[in-house]
Motif scaffolding. Sequence first.
Motif, PDB file in Angstrom:
ATOM      1  N   THR A 114      23.020  17.113 -28.200  1.00  0.00           N
ATOM      2  CA  THR A 114      21.835  17.911 -28.588  1.00  0.00           C
ATOM      3  C   THR A 114      20.735  17.757 -27.551  1.00  0.00           C
ATOM      4  N   ARG A 115      20.571  16.531 -27.085  1.00  0.00           N
ATOM      5  CA  ARG A 115      19.488  16.294 -26.129  1.00  0.00           C
ATOM      6  C   ARG A 115      19.738  17.032 -24.824  1.00  0.00           C
ATOM      7  N   THR A 116      20.993  17.070 -24.388  1.00  0.00           N
ATOM      8  CA  THR A 116      21.283  17.717 -23.100  1.00  0.00           C
ATOM      9  C   THR A 116      21.242  19.243 -23.222  1.00  0.00           C
ATOM     10  N   THR A 117      21.448  19.763 -24.417  1.00  0.00           N
ATOM     11  CA  THR A 117      21.468  21.229 -24.543  1.00  0.00           C
ATOM     12  C   THR A 117      20.210  21.731 -25.238  1.00  0.00           C
ATOM     13  N   ASN A 118      20.156  21.554 -26.554  1.00  0.00           N
ATOM     14  CA  ASN A 118      19.059  22.133 -27.332  1.00  0.00           C
ATOM     15  C   ASN A 118      17.672  21.655 -26.900  1.00  0.00           C
ATOM     16  N   ASP A 119      17.537  20.337 -26.700  1.00  0.00           N
ATOM     17  CA  ASP A 119      16.208  19.810 -26.362  1.00  0.00           C
ATOM     18  C   ASP A 119      15.716  20.354 -25.030  1.00  0.00           C
ATOM     19  N   ILE A 120      16.628  20.452 -24.081  1.00  0.00           N
ATOM     20  CA  ILE A 120      16.210  20.968 -22.772  1.00  0.00           C
ATOM     21  C   ILE A 120      15.849  22.450 -22.894  1.00  0.00           C
ATOM     22  N   THR A 121      16.590  23.190 -23.721  1.00  0.00           N
ATOM     23  CA  THR A 121      16.260  24.609 -23.912  1.00  0.00           C
ATOM     24  C   THR A 121      14.859  24.759 -24.509  1.00  0.00           C
ATOM     25  N   GLN A 122      14.505  23.875 -25.451  1.00  0.00           N
ATOM     26  CA  GLN A 122      13.158  23.925 -26.049  1.00  0.00           C
ATOM     27  C   GLN A 122      12.097  23.796 -24.957  1.00  0.00           C
ATOM     28  N   VAL A 123      12.287  22.788 -24.121  1.00  0.00           N
ATOM     29  CA  VAL A 123      11.298  22.531 -23.067  1.00  0.00           C
ATOM     30  C   VAL A 123      11.268  23.721 -22.106  1.00  0.00           C
ATOM     31  N   GLN A 124      12.431  24.254 -21.816  1.00  0.00           N
ATOM     32  CA  GLN A 124      12.525  25.378 -20.883  1.00  0.00           C
ATOM     33  C   GLN A 124      11.769  26.606 -21.422  1.00  0.00           C
ATOM     34  N   THR A 125      11.946  26.898 -22.710  1.00  0.00           N
ATOM     35  CA  THR A 125      11.267  28.053 -23.317  1.00  0.00           C
ATOM     36  C   THR A 125       9.759  27.882 -23.247  1.00  0.00           C
ATOM     37  N   VAL A 126       9.321  26.674 -23.598  1.00  0.00           N
ATOM     38  CA  VAL A 126       7.881  26.435 -23.610  1.00  0.00           C
ATOM     39  C   VAL A 126       7.319  26.482 -22.190  1.00  0.00           C
ATOM     40  N   LEU A 127       8.114  26.004 -21.264  1.00  0.00           N
ATOM     41  CA  LEU A 127       7.659  26.011 -19.877  1.00  0.00           C
ATOM     42  C   LEU A 127       7.401  27.444 -19.406  1.00  0.00           C
ATOM     43  N   THR A 128       8.304  28.358 -19.750  1.00  0.00           N
ATOM     44  CA  THR A 128       8.126  29.761 -19.353  1.00  0.00           C
ATOM     45  C   THR A 128       6.783  30.271 -19.883  1.00  0.00           C
ATOM     46  N   MET A 129       6.497  29.970 -21.158  1.00  0.00           N
ATOM     47  CA  MET A 129       5.257  30.465 -21.750  1.00  0.00           C
ATOM     48  C   MET A 129       4.050  29.748 -21.161  1.00  0.00           C
ATOM     49  N   MET A 130       4.228  28.429 -20.989  1.00  0.00           N
ATOM     50  CA  MET A 130       3.095  27.645 -20.507  1.00  0.00           C
ATOM     51  C   MET A 130       2.637  28.092 -19.127  1.00  0.00           C
TER      52      MET A 130
END
Length: 586
Positions: A114-130
């Motif tokens: 989960t950490r290698t997939t889902n958690d990184i995707t969360q950060v990635q999505t927020v990064l795009t918006m941020m």
Amino acid sequence: MIKLLKGLKPFRWGVAAVLILVFLQSMGDLYLPTLMSDIVDKGIVQGDRAYIWRIGAYMLLVAGGGALCSVIASYLSARVAAGFGRNTRSRMFEHVENFTLHEFDKLGTASLITRTTNDITQVQTVLTMMLRMMVGAPMMMIGGIIMAVSEDAKLSLIFVIVIPVLVGAIFLIGMKGLPLFKAIQVKLDTLNRVLREHLTGIRVIRSFNRIEHENKRFTAANKDLTDTAIKVNKIMAGLMPIMMLVMNFSMIGILYYGGIRIGDGDLQVGSLMAFIQYAMQIMFSLIMVSMMFVLIPRASASALRINEVLDMQPEIVDPASGALQATADAKKQDGRDGLRGYVEFDNVSFSYPGAEQPALSGISFSARPGEITAIIGGTGSGKSTLLSMIPRFYDVIEGAVRVDGVDVREMAQEDLRSKIGYIPQKAVLFTGTINENIRYGKEDATDEEIIHAAKVAQAYDFVSAMKEGFDSQIAQGGSNVSGGQKQRLSIARALVRKPEVYLFDDSFSALDFKTDAKLRAALKEETTESTVLIVAQRVSTVMDADRIIVLDEGRVAGIGNHRELMENSEVYREIVSSQLSEEEIA
Ligand SMILES: Nc1ncnc2c1ncn2[C@@H]1O[C@H](COP(=O)(O)OP(=O)(O)OP(=O)(O)O)[C@@H](O)[C@H]1O
């Protein structure tokens, strides 16, 4: 989160470009209402058509430029975030590869996935918006306030009330949401774990008629996750109506007081229209900030989990290069350099973390090339643990394990493991052909070597009988071959390496007596120059060994060959008699 964002370094030019583009777009957005106010106050009121056309065209240009900046910024921010995600996943994968079994035990496989997939995707999505909002939102807010004040300072007093109300609401909601976001990720781990167990254990579940029970377990985990997600969404859903309510009330206030000021001749219609647009921009930028409040806690919960993995230092690390060199020099001087396949346990003790009893205590023995050392003992007596100390899967707590006269802690792990052919208790195969699976032991093995290894491992006949022979595909987890076939393929994989030391961890358990005997006879010829350690349950497997170590609750209960042990070891005699009687009964 900030720590994780250091991974953006290779993308600094992309990030800078996004920030500049967003800055330009915001400038354009801030300029448009002023132009519109000019069209109304100067063009329409004075009936100056040429002015309207001119400023109108100018407005189009500014809006077009802003749109272009926005499109390019979106593209670049998505690229940067995707690259960041890819790099972080690789970093994590490489880091986890160095983990020892302790670290795996601590975090759990499901959570690591989960950490290698889902958690990184969360950060990635927020990064795009941020990337888009970090500059855009504050600029629109501060710029909007400045522009609104320049249009009408008195009317701007309305923001003194509106902004604190909005900020307060966002803060309260953010505070409530953060713990729930953390909980969601943990619950996702649980769901993954249940699902994983369900999928890998499906045969057991079906044969024990536990489908209903598993369904309940899955439904419970699923519901738990859903409930938390709904709860958090309910809180977040409250945010939008509050924002809209505040926004609409402020519009009423602006229109009401603006109207009065127009009536008094203090304000022009165009300025009021511009003022309204600035007010909208200010409040929308606050909504953007509030969205960041929603997303950032979620991403920082994920970032924490990612950092936890990245910060975890593997307990087993290679010695420094200086120390390695010193060991190599010392080896040369005292003649240990020529040793191949010597294994020595010197008073070794080991406990699993948190275990009450040590898994191994005071184990001493040595094995040399050409010898077969067998390890026998009841279940849980520490046989597998003893073998795991040799490839340094775990470090001893007391004493030392030496291979070729060197403490395994003083060797590079790669060098140590290149000497070893390990056949695990539970055979593991990889997706790919049989050929590729055997070649896993030695990448540059020739076809002859592979066939030879398969023949010794008694795998050649069944592989040849397959339609595509050595090119037959192995399904995920080796589910399309039998347990005994899997064991033989994993033995062939170790044989093809021609290692100095063979470690067979109960690797003959799924073989019938005949195949077991044939395999051991073939092995004996093959391993004349190697040291062989065999963990076994069957007395028949170990009887011919040069040395048999009898383990009992992590201690050596007897050491010697079959005949010696029959004379001296009570525990060994018990094992032998229990098996013989079992065979007789059968
Ligand atoms: N990863 C682990 N964490 C904690 N304790 C463990 C772990 N692996 C094994 N143990 C404990 O260490 C002891 C020795 O286990 P080990 O697997 O070495 O036994 P074994 O003799 O190989 O047993 P078997 O013949 O059943 O495979 C057991 O009491 C077991 O419960």
